[in-house]
Design an enzyme around this catalytic site. Structure first.
Site, PDB file in Angstrom:
ATOM      1  N   LYS A 221       0.818  -1.215   0.000  1.00 60.17           N
ATOM      2  CA  LYS A 221       0.000   0.000   0.000  1.00 60.17           C
ATOM      3  C   LYS A 221       0.856   1.271   0.000  1.00 60.17           C
ATOM      4  CE  LYS A 221      -4.375  -1.731   1.819  1.00 60.17           C
ATOM      5  NZ  LYS A 221      -5.383  -1.654   2.900  1.00 60.17           N
ATOM      6  N   ARG A 255      -3.580 -10.284   4.979  1.00 59.48           N
ATOM      7  CA  ARG A 255      -4.145 -10.241   3.619  1.00 59.48           C
ATOM      8  C   ARG A 255      -3.071  -9.655   2.696  1.00 59.48           C
ATOM      9  NH1 ARG A 255      -6.926  -6.568   0.322  1.00 59.48           N
ATOM     10  NH2 ARG A 255      -8.501  -7.517  -1.033  1.00 59.48           N
TER      11      ARG A 255
END
Length: 275
Positions: A221, A255
């Protein structure tokens, strides 16, 4: 710390790894890579052989400013992916990444075993009732607004306190509908500044007060590549560092895009815990 996935009890006391498989053209890291059945199955096979416990299928990018996708289009992206994977790898535990109850229902009817909702029901008033009826585990993420507006809503007096309150309300709502298996996701990158993301990570152990499994999704991210002045492509090392820290803070599910490295994080952290 167990969840029931299609009649199989999964113990989350030992952390598990969820692989990300996006059937989208515009996801921030892997958009467009798996739009053919061959590419999709090859990636699913790689994730499973690398040790993925779950695979999360998404048909609607939730990156900041993501384009609108209609419900029929989202379903048309997700259902063929689910059918193909379960035909080739029938023991796979699939999660569907959607904030729409109609998509969740269609996915579970075709074999998905978990609903992963970035909005925790806030973008579809029928979601929790639908999930309760489906009888599947429900992942509830923290977010304000929607993917187009969330980054303008990152104002908090005390971010972690407000998030714990948010989750306590969501848990009560889900319990009222009769959802048994709940998982919380702090929502890194969703309605949070770079600094707020790291504050949440630093205090992530505080979410254990909710006595529910915690999913951490920080894979590649912008909180990593902006801090390191690099790109999502070059963020695997940063992802591994933060996944390791997340495990020390009590994460039950990681995840990730890169399953092998996350599985190694879990194994090494478990060796420390067990000794």
């Amino acid at each position: 710390m167990t969840i029931n996935c299609n009649g199989k009890l999964i113990d989350l006391n030992v952390p598990k790894v969820m692989g990300i498989l996006n059937a989208t053209p515009d996801s921030f890291y892997d958009g467009g890579r798996y739009n053919s059945e061959h590419a999709l199955l090859a990636q699913a096979e790689k994730m499973l052989s690398d040790g993925a416990d779950f695979i999360d299928i998404g048909g609607y990018s939730s990156k900041p400013g993501a384009d609108f996708v209609s419900e029929p289009e989202e379903i048309d992206r997700i259902i063929p992916a689910i059918k193909s994977i379960l035909k080739q790898f029938p023991e796979t535990i699939l999660s569907v990444d959607t904030f729409r109850s109609t998509v969740a229902k269609a996915a579970v009817e075709h074999g998905a075993a978990i609903v992963n909702d970035i909005a925790a029901g806030n973008l579809d008033p029928n979601m929790m009732k639908t999930v309760a009826g489906l009888g599947v585990p429900y992942i509830m993420m923290h977010m304000k607004g929607n993917p187009k507006t969330m980054q303008q809503l990152a104002q908090y007096d005390n971010i972690v306190t407000e998030m714990v309150f948010y989750f306590s309300e969501k848990v009560n709502e889900a319990r009222r509908f009769g959802i048994n298996d709940l998982i919380i996701d702090p929502g890194f990158g969703f309605a949070k500044t770079l600094e707020q993301n790291y504050e949440v990570m630093q205090k992530a152990q505080l979410f254990q007060v909710l006595q529910l499994p915690i999913l951490i999704g920080i894979s590649r991210k912008s909180m990593i590549y902006k801090a390191l002045e690099t790109s999502s492509k070059d963020s695997l090392n940063g992802t591994t560092v933060l996944n390791t820290i997340a495990l020390t803070k009590g994460a039950n599910i990681l995840r990730v895009h890169d399953v092998k490295e996350a599985v190694e994080c879990v194994k090494l952290c478990q060796l420390i815990i067990n000794n």
